[in-house]
Design an enzyme around this catalytic site. Structure first.
Site, PDB file in Angstrom:
ATOM      1  N   LYS A 172       0.954  -0.669   0.315  1.00  0.00           N
ATOM      2  CA  LYS A 172       0.217   0.212  -0.104  1.00  0.00           C
ATOM      3  C   LYS A 172       0.893   1.167   0.291  1.00  0.00           C
ATOM      4  O   LYS A 172       2.338   0.883   0.165  1.00  0.00           O
ATOM      5  CB  LYS A 172      -0.747   0.057   1.431  1.00  0.00           C
ATOM      6  CG  LYS A 172      -0.206  -0.083   2.609  1.00  0.00           C
ATOM      7  CD  LYS A 172      -1.227  -0.081   3.588  1.00  0.00           C
ATOM      8  CE  LYS A 172      -0.586  -0.184   5.626  1.00  0.00           C
ATOM      9  NZ  LYS A 172      -0.720   0.662   5.664  1.00  0.00           N
TER      10      LYS A 172
ATOM     11  N   TYR B 210      16.375  30.068   6.582  1.00  0.00           N
ATOM     12  CA  TYR B 210      14.912  31.176   6.794  1.00  0.00           C
ATOM     13  C   TYR B 210      15.281  31.320   8.863  1.00  0.00           C
ATOM     14  O   TYR B 210      15.313  30.344   9.346  1.00  0.00           O
ATOM     15  CB  TYR B 210      13.790  29.900   6.954  1.00  0.00           C
ATOM     16  CG  TYR B 210      13.539  30.386   5.139  1.00  0.00           C
ATOM     17  CD1 TYR B 210      13.249  31.263   4.623  1.00  0.00           C
ATOM     18  CD2 TYR B 210      13.208  28.840   4.706  1.00  0.00           C
ATOM     19  CE1 TYR B 210      13.592  31.663   2.939  1.00  0.00           C
ATOM     20  CE2 TYR B 210      12.750  29.079   3.269  1.00  0.00           C
ATOM     21  CZ  TYR B 210      13.089  30.445   2.592  1.00  0.00           C
ATOM     22  OH  TYR B 210      12.858  30.557   1.576  1.00  0.00           O
TER      23      TYR B 210
ATOM     24  N   MET C 147      11.707  24.190   1.848  1.00  0.00           N
ATOM     25  CA  MET C 147      10.648  23.550   0.623  1.00  0.00           C
ATOM     26  C   MET C 147      11.615  22.712  -0.264  1.00  0.00           C
ATOM     27  O   MET C 147      10.641  21.546  -0.396  1.00  0.00           O
ATOM     28  CB  MET C 147      10.188  24.003   0.417  1.00  0.00           C
ATOM     29  CG  MET C 147       8.882  23.860  -0.333  1.00  0.00           C
ATOM     30  SD  MET C 147       7.920  24.566  -1.839  1.00  0.00           S
ATOM     31  CE  MET C 147       6.709  25.060  -0.306  1.00  0.00           C
TER      32      MET C 147
HETATM   33  C1  LIG Z   1      -4.298  -3.982   7.489  1.00  0.00           C
HETATM   34  C2  LIG Z   1      -3.278  -3.747   7.478  1.00  0.00           C
HETATM   35  N1  LIG Z   1      -2.519  -5.270   7.591  1.00  0.00           N
HETATM   36  C3  LIG Z   1      -1.395  -4.812   7.378  1.00  0.00           C
HETATM   37  C4  LIG Z   1      -0.107  -3.933   7.630  1.00  0.00           C
HETATM   38  C5  LIG Z   1       1.635  -3.639   7.685  1.00  0.00           C
HETATM   39  O1  LIG Z   1       1.568  -3.649   8.329  1.00  0.00           O
HETATM   40  P1  LIG Z   1       3.120  -3.209   9.394  1.00  0.00           P
HETATM   41  O2  LIG Z   1       3.679  -2.379   8.075  1.00  0.00           O
HETATM   42  O3  LIG Z   1       2.978  -3.069  10.793  1.00  0.00           O
HETATM   43  O4  LIG Z   1       3.738  -4.283   9.029  1.00  0.00           O
HETATM   44  C6  LIG Z   1      -1.087  -2.270   7.698  1.00  0.00           C
HETATM   45  C7  LIG Z   1      -1.012  -1.276   7.655  1.00  0.00           C
HETATM   46  O5  LIG Z   1      -0.330  -0.620   8.464  1.00  0.00           O
HETATM   47  C8  LIG Z   1      -2.276  -2.975   7.386  1.00  0.00           C
HETATM   48  O6  LIG Z   1      -3.470  -1.102   7.528  1.00  0.00           O
END
Ligand SMILES: Cc1ncc(COP(=O)(O)O)c(C=O)c1O
Length: 372
Positions: free
Chosen positions: A37, A263, A311
């Site tokens: 993800k 800055y 930035m």
């Molecule tokens: C539903 C779910 N599964 C697995 C993971 C993987 O977690 P981690 O990166 O702590 O291994 C996440 C990450 O937040 C998650 O939201």
């Protein structure tokens, strides 16, 4: 037009594969699902997903259906799990593409049925075991199960799994969550549900809590070489950092003592010194809060970032150390050359390593090593 400075995140796919293999062996006989993800935690979803499947992961986890469809379009045929859906989610497309769906509410099952796809997607019913994000509460769980059974019988879905996600607060909290998941499964079975899989653990419990591994572990951050723990770093867990963030020095100047930098002029040189300018800033994910705390590697050793991170750029104070325009700056990496790790940057910025890698921005080109 001259090209922009080469801000690069070098992704070592071989190190990633070794991490996945290490974690998959640890979790076995539980299966490994790899979380890709958030663009694989900033590492680039498609090449990382392929490398995961080459090295022991059986399936992939993404947040939502569009990300899952992107993986399918890239030719990935392994199971893909997606669990965050809004009311306009593309449930029909997900079903046609054989995406496994995490389900937290009855409306999601109704929306899948209403999409009338030619295939019934596998659904994983989520129990809220304490994190209080999505997942059915204890009160809502029986109606979610009954709805899933009805939609399964009607051919709209295939009831596949029950699952949850841990708060990683403490082993005792995780044990309570595991007991809640088991209790929810008993309730579901008493209503006639049968699950082929149960899953709960991510990196933290996957590594340290064997009883939470169940049928599969959804490993994320550990596969990227970053420890989920405060008391052990990735290297101590046998893992390697996967991302190296680097850029060239774009300006060098010699300045006198008392020279203000960046800055707010929060930093003044104590003596005559050499300053190097690095073309990375908070727009690239370098946390501004790390100003005055962080170090980077140039010319064989670490040097402090001087003054505020802006930035697009920050300044490094090198003292009398030689440096030239074009020299390589390692912001973080696996630490092999003495550069800071993403975990150390998490310390500089009062955050977790996950945020350091996931925030690396789109101006930073991802470069892959070890692509097959
Ligand atoms: C539903 C779910 N599964 C697995 C993971 C993987 O977690 P981690 O990166 O702590 O291994 C996440 C990450 O937040 C998650 O939201």
């Amino acid at each position: 037009m001259s090209p922009a400075p080469e801000r690069e995140a070098v992704i070592d796919l071989d190190a990633f594969r070794r991490n996945v293999a290490t974690l998959a062996a640890l979790a076995s006989p539980a299966e490994t699902m790899l979380a890709v993800k958030a663009d694989a935690y900033g590492h680039g979803m498609v090449p990382v997903a392929r490398a995961a499947l080459e090295s022991g992961a059986r399936s992939l986890a993404v947040l939502d259906i569009p990300a899952a469809l992107t993986l399918r379009e890239a030719g990935i045929t392994a199971p893909i799990f997606a669990w965050m859906h809004d009311p306009d989610a593309l449930f029909g497309e997900a079903a046609e593409a054989d995406i496994d769906l995490g389900i937290s509410a009855v409306w999601q099952l109704d929306a899948i049925a209403a999409a009338r796809a030619s295939k019934a997607p596998r659904v994983h019913l989520k129990v809220d075991t304490g994190l209080s994000r999505n997942g059915a509460t204890e009160a809502d769980w029986p109606s979610l199960v009954e709805s899933a059974i009805a939609h399964d019988r009607a051919g709209a879905v295939r009831l596949h799994a029950a699952w949850s996600h841990l708060a990683d607060a403490s082993p005792a909290d995780d044990a309570v969550a595991l007991a809640k998941l088991r209790r929810a499964v008993e309730v579901a079975e008493s209503l006639g549900a049968r699950f082929e899989r149960l899953h709960l653990a991510a990196s933290s419990a996957g590594i340290r809590e064997p009883e939470a591994r169940l049928d599969l572990v959804r490993f994320g951050i550990a596969a990227y070489g970053i420890s989920p723990f405060d008391d052990q770093n990735g290297r101590e867990l046998g893992l390697e950092g996967v991302m190296t963030l680097r850029a060239p020095v774009v300006s060098v100047k010699r300045v006198a003592a008392g020279h203000g930098i960046s800055y707010g002029l929060t930093y003044r040189t104590e003596r005559e010194t050499t300053l190097a300018l690095v073309p990375l800033g908070y727009a690239d994910g370098i946390p501004r809060i790390a100003s005055g705390r962080a170090e980077v590697w140039i010319g064989g050793r670490r040097h402090p970032i001087a003054g505020r991170i802006a930035m697009d750029q920050f300044v490094v104070d090198l003292g009398d150390h030689p440096v030239a325009v074009g020299d390589e700056v390692l912001v973080f990496g696996p630490g092999h050359r003495g550069e800071p790790t993403a975990e150390e940057w998490a310390g500089f910025a009062d955050t977790i390593g996950d945020e350091i890698v996931a925030r690396v921005g789109p101006r930073v080109r991802r470069v892959y090593r070890g692509e097959r």
